[in-house]
Design an enzyme around this catalytic site. Structure first.
Site, PDB file in Angstrom:
ATOM      1  N   ASN A   1       0.831  -1.119  -0.103  1.00 23.57           N
ATOM      2  CA  ASN A   1       0.139   0.048  -0.088  1.00 23.57           C
ATOM      3  C   ASN A   1       0.888   1.042  -0.016  1.00 23.57           C
ATOM      4  O   ASN A   1       2.213   1.272   0.006  1.00 23.57           O
ATOM      5  CB  ASN A   1      -0.977  -0.129   1.227  1.00 23.57           C
ATOM      6  CG  ASN A   1      -0.261  -0.044   2.606  1.00 23.57           C
ATOM      7  OD1 ASN A   1       0.464   0.893   2.713  1.00 23.57           O
ATOM      8  ND2 ASN A   1      -0.416  -1.225   3.178  1.00 23.57           N
TER       9      ASN A   1
ATOM     10  N   ALA B   1       1.595   1.156  11.582  1.00 24.88           N
ATOM     11  CA  ALA B   1       2.218   0.486  10.431  1.00 24.88           C
ATOM     12  C   ALA B   1       0.529   0.358   9.598  1.00 24.88           C
ATOM     13  O   ALA B   1      -0.490   0.121  10.213  1.00 24.88           O
ATOM     14  CB  ALA B   1       2.570  -0.831  10.658  1.00 24.88           C
TER      15      ALA B   1
ATOM     16  N   ASP C   1      -4.529  -6.006   5.039  1.00 23.71           N
ATOM     17  CA  ASP C   1      -5.549  -6.920   5.683  1.00 23.71           C
ATOM     18  C   ASP C   1      -5.339  -8.368   5.117  1.00 23.71           C
ATOM     19  O   ASP C   1      -5.804  -9.276   5.934  1.00 23.71           O
ATOM     20  CB  ASP C   1      -6.938  -6.281   5.227  1.00 23.71           C
ATOM     21  CG  ASP C   1      -7.140  -4.956   6.104  1.00 23.71           C
ATOM     22  OD1 ASP C   1      -6.890  -4.933   7.456  1.00 23.71           O
ATOM     23  OD2 ASP C   1      -7.785  -3.996   5.437  1.00 23.71           O
TER      24      ASP C   1
ATOM     25  N   LYS D   1       7.802 -18.046 -10.051  1.00 23.50           N
ATOM     26  CA  LYS D   1       7.093 -17.003 -10.655  1.00 23.50           C
ATOM     27  C   LYS D   1       6.087 -17.366 -11.405  1.00 23.50           C
ATOM     28  O   LYS D   1       6.222 -18.515 -12.132  1.00 23.50           O
ATOM     29  CB  LYS D   1       8.089 -16.177 -11.522  1.00 23.50           C
ATOM     30  CG  LYS D   1       7.322 -15.009 -11.988  1.00 23.50           C
ATOM     31  CD  LYS D   1       8.288 -14.272 -13.196  1.00 23.50           C
ATOM     32  CE  LYS D   1       7.740 -13.151 -13.794  1.00 23.50           C
ATOM     33  NZ  LYS D   1       8.475 -12.491 -14.939  1.00 23.50           N
TER      34      LYS D   1
ATOM     35  N   ASP E   1      -4.944  -9.289  13.115  1.00 24.04           N
ATOM     36  CA  ASP E   1      -5.054  -7.949  13.627  1.00 24.04           C
ATOM     37  C   ASP E   1      -3.912  -7.692  14.847  1.00 24.04           C
ATOM     38  O   ASP E   1      -4.282  -8.203  15.818  1.00 24.04           O
ATOM     39  CB  ASP E   1      -6.270  -7.478  13.858  1.00 24.04           C
ATOM     40  CG  ASP E   1      -6.398  -6.003  14.142  1.00 24.04           C
ATOM     41  OD1 ASP E   1      -5.574  -5.464  14.767  1.00 24.04           O
ATOM     42  OD2 ASP E   1      -7.509  -5.459  13.419  1.00 24.04           O
ATOM     43  N   ILE E   2      -2.844  -7.240  14.389  1.00 25.95           N
ATOM     44  CA  ILE E   2      -1.769  -7.173  15.523  1.00 25.95           C
ATOM     45  C   ILE E   2      -2.252  -6.328  16.538  1.00 25.95           C
ATOM     46  O   ILE E   2      -2.060  -6.915  17.807  1.00 25.95           O
ATOM     47  CB  ILE E   2      -0.438  -6.653  14.889  1.00 25.95           C
ATOM     48  CG1 ILE E   2      -0.173  -7.387  13.589  1.00 25.95           C
ATOM     49  CG2 ILE E   2       0.690  -6.426  15.865  1.00 25.95           C
ATOM     50  CD1 ILE E   2       1.056  -6.650  12.995  1.00 25.95           C
TER      51      ILE E   2
ATOM     52  N   PHE F   1      -4.021   3.574  15.132  1.00 25.48           N
ATOM     53  CA  PHE F   1      -3.917   4.648  14.220  1.00 25.48           C
ATOM     54  C   PHE F   1      -5.370   4.395  13.290  1.00 25.48           C
ATOM     55  O   PHE F   1      -5.583   2.997  12.829  1.00 25.48           O
ATOM     56  CB  PHE F   1      -2.903   4.922  13.123  1.00 25.48           C
ATOM     57  CG  PHE F   1      -1.845   5.918  13.547  1.00 25.48           C
ATOM     58  CD1 PHE F   1      -1.496   5.773  14.884  1.00 25.48           C
ATOM     59  CD2 PHE F   1      -1.982   7.348  12.833  1.00 25.48           C
ATOM     60  CE1 PHE F   1      -0.536   6.846  15.205  1.00 25.48           C
ATOM     61  CE2 PHE F   1      -1.044   8.051  13.278  1.00 25.48           C
ATOM     62  CZ  PHE F   1      -0.214   7.936  14.689  1.00 25.48           C
TER      63      PHE F   1
ATOM     64  N   LYS G   1     -13.756   1.867  15.965  1.00 22.50           N
ATOM     65  CA  LYS G   1     -12.403   1.020  16.102  1.00 22.50           C
ATOM     66  C   LYS G   1     -11.680   1.075  17.565  1.00 22.50           C
ATOM     67  O   LYS G   1     -11.128  -0.134  17.779  1.00 22.50           O
ATOM     68  CB  LYS G   1     -11.347   1.739  14.936  1.00 22.50           C
ATOM     69  CG  LYS G   1     -10.335   0.771  14.519  1.00 22.50           C
ATOM     70  CD  LYS G   1      -9.680   1.411  13.302  1.00 22.50           C
ATOM     71  CE  LYS G   1     -10.409   1.315  12.245  1.00 22.50           C
ATOM     72  NZ  LYS G   1      -9.998   1.874  10.847  1.00 22.50           N
TER      73      LYS G   1
ATOM     74  N   LYS H   1     -10.970  -2.560  18.777  1.00 21.41           N
ATOM     75  CA  LYS H   1      -9.874  -3.143  18.764  1.00 21.41           C
ATOM     76  C   LYS H   1      -9.140  -2.990  20.316  1.00 21.41           C
ATOM     77  O   LYS H   1      -7.970  -3.555  20.565  1.00 21.41           O
ATOM     78  CB  LYS H   1      -8.859  -2.249  17.981  1.00 21.41           C
ATOM     79  CG  LYS H   1      -9.142  -2.101  16.540  1.00 21.41           C
ATOM     80  CD  LYS H   1      -8.131  -2.400  15.512  1.00 21.41           C
ATOM     81  CE  LYS H   1      -8.499  -2.187  14.148  1.00 21.41           C
ATOM     82  NZ  LYS H   1      -7.619  -2.804  13.061  1.00 21.41           N
TER      83      LYS H   1
HETATM   84  O1  C5P Z   1      -8.550  -1.892  10.989  1.00 20.88           O
HETATM   85  P1  C5P Z   1      -7.330  -0.947  10.348  1.00 20.88           P
HETATM   86  O2  C5P Z   1      -6.613  -1.547   9.587  1.00 20.88           O
HETATM   87  O3  C5P Z   1      -8.053   0.271   9.874  1.00 20.88           O
HETATM   88  O4  C5P Z   1      -6.650  -0.438  11.667  1.00 20.88           O
HETATM   89  C1  C5P Z   1      -5.737   0.390  11.678  1.00 20.88           C
HETATM   90  C2  C5P Z   1      -5.109  -0.041  13.128  1.00 20.88           C
HETATM   91  O5  C5P Z   1      -4.711  -1.307  13.382  1.00 20.88           O
HETATM   92  C3  C5P Z   1      -3.699   0.663  13.020  1.00 20.88           C
HETATM   93  O6  C5P Z   1      -3.075   1.115  14.146  1.00 20.88           O
HETATM   94  C4  C5P Z   1      -2.984  -0.372  12.461  1.00 20.88           C
HETATM   95  O7  C5P Z   1      -1.772  -0.335  12.596  1.00 20.88           O
HETATM   96  C5  C5P Z   1      -3.377  -1.533  13.302  1.00 20.88           C
HETATM   97  N1  C5P Z   1      -3.677  -2.904  12.310  1.00 20.88           N
HETATM   98  C6  C5P Z   1      -2.650  -3.942  12.940  1.00 20.88           C
HETATM   99  N2  C5P Z   1      -2.848  -5.108  12.321  1.00 20.88           N
HETATM  100  C7  C5P Z   1      -3.585  -5.347  11.212  1.00 20.88           C
HETATM  101  C8  C5P Z   1      -4.525  -4.328  10.722  1.00 20.88           C
HETATM  102  C9  C5P Z   1      -4.160  -3.076  11.459  1.00 20.88           C
HETATM  103  O8  C5P Z   1      -1.898  -3.761  13.852  1.00 20.88           O
HETATM  104  N3  C5P Z   1      -3.684  -6.271  10.503  1.00 20.88           N
END
Ligand code: C5P
Length: 399
Positions: free
Chosen positions: A213, A277, A281, A290, A309-310, A327, A341, A345
């Site tokens: 991205n 970061a 997704d 390749k 989702d970290i 973020f 969120k 989260k």
């Molecule tokens: O769900 P979204 O991607 O909008 O959430 C953004 C927040 O979640 C950011 O803080 C991003 O670093 C974190 N994030 C994460 N792991 C993911 C997706 C998002 O830590 N797989």
């Protein structure tokens, strides 16, 4: 202020006359002032006035210091508890930011390790100019305290931001700085561990292709640098970016979301985690070789798999830091989505930004801080300013 010494550098602007009142306030409170007058400053106030008010010798030329070994520029600044540049003109700040030393004032500002406080005063257009804003950001990154100018009518007949704050407000800032302890002043986050993720992740499709991205990593890197400057022990888990590692930051490079998750886990425990970061997704089921055009009879099926989702995982883990910040990059209903969120989260703060413009990769950001207590919206500012303000806020919360 008893016995404290201020070295007052007076730049060339109409606001220079207010520095006379500042000298009076410092002297009344028991402090001492030594004045250094630039050539420009001397067009607005005379050495005679300053000498009378400070009851001390006034210095202006690099070449007529009486005895370079005894009273050189190094000595002048060493005797001071704080160096105040007032007024700090656009020109003087540009020189300071660039490290130019071509007169007594700029030479001693470059030669000193004493704290410097700059009090800007200039025409609103000069203040708003990208060059001045860049220089102010650089000075703040270099540890200079740059006070915000006031807004109001100006000597040039215009109206706007750029007026020198009133002398009693400047005096209050000086007193406040002198009163705070040395440790609190410089390194309020000493002994605190912070983990930050930044940049994009890169999810391979095959050995040559990947999904990624537009995240540049700039905001996360600026935050890492700002926290390190406040004394924090910072681990920056970074996706692939074209940025230099901020000074004093421990950087761990990763590519994929799974690598980022493992690196975050390895960097724990921490007092604070800030996940900036833009984690992909989804990841593809990567082919070990390749994929050839045509071999799949049309576009290949990427078989996307959801990434962990970290942030959400960390909020539920037993290693959850005391302060967990996420973020939210949104293109619409920025605050509404970000509030949802925060709950989903399980973090303490969400920093929401509108990425419908050129925020991703750009130099500026305009953010909303969303906490349990409500929403605070910050005006648009350079990412380095967002980082500094955020770092100061974190230091306040942990104090
Ligand atoms: O769900 P979204 O991607 O909008 O959430 C953004 C927040 O979640 C950011 O803080 C991003 O670093 C974190 N994030 C994460 N792991 C993911 C997706 C998002 O830590 N797989």
């Amino acid at each position: 202020m008893n016995g404290k010494r201020i070295l007052l550098v007076i730049g060339g602007g109409i606001a220079a006359y207010k520095s006379c009142e500042l000298i009076r306030l410092i002297r009344k409170a028991g402090g001492g002032v030594t004045c250094v007058l630039t050539d420009g400053g001397a067009q607005f106030v005379t050495p005679m006035t300053l000498a009378a008010l400070s009851e001390a010798e006034v210095y202006s030329s690099l070449w007529d210091l009486k005895n370079e070994t005894e009273m050189g520029h190094i000595q002048l600044s060493r005797e001071a508890d704080l160096i105040v540049v007032c007024p700090a003109t656009a020109d003087l700040m540009a020189k300071m930011a660039a490290g130019i030393a071509d007169d007594l004032a700029t030479t001693l500002l470059l030669a000193t390790d004493t704290q410097v406080m700059a009090v800007p005063a200039m025409n609103v257009r000069m203040w708003d100019h990208a060059a001045t804003q860049r220089n102010v950001g650089q000075l703040r990154d270099d540890g200079v305290i740059v006070l915000d100018p006031d807004e109001g009518p100006m000597a040039c007949g215009e109206f706007g931001e750029g007026r020198l704050p009133e002398p009693d407000a400047i005096f209050a800032e000086i007193e406040h700085w002198l009163a705070s302890s040395t440790k609190d002043r410089a390194h309020p986050l000493a002994g605190k561990r912070v983990v930050i993720t930044a940049g994009p992740t890169r999810e391979p499709i095959d050995p040559v292709r990947y999904i990624a991205n537009r995240s540049s990593g700039r905001q996360g890197y600026a935050i890492a640098g700002a926290l390190a400057r406040l004394g924090a022990n910072v681990s920056l888990i970074s996706g692939p970016v074209a940025l230099e590692t901020p000074r004093g930051v421990n950087r761990i490079d990763v590519e994929t979301a799974l690598e980022m998750e493992a690196a975050v886990d390895a960097a724990l425990p921490a007092d604070v985690a800030i996940l900036v970061a833009a984690v992909a997704d989804w990841r593809a089921e990567a082919s070990p070789r390749k994929i050839k055009k045509g071999e799949t009879g049309g576009p290949p099926d990427l078989n996307l798999i959801e990434n962990p989702d970290i942030l959400a995982g960390l909020s539920r883990s037993d290693k959850r830091p005391e302060l967990l910040i996420g973020f939210a990059a949104e293109t619409d209903k920025v605050v509404g989505h970000a509030k949802a969120k925060l709950d989903r989260k399980g973090c303490d703060w969400i920093i929401a930004n509108d990425v419908s413009g050129d925020v991703m990769g750009g130099a500026d950001n305009s953010v909303h801080i969303i906490t349990e207590a409500g929403v605070e919206s910050w005006e648009q500012m350079p990412k380095s300013d967002v980082a500094r303000k955020l770092a100061e806020r974190i230091a306040d919360v942990l104090a």
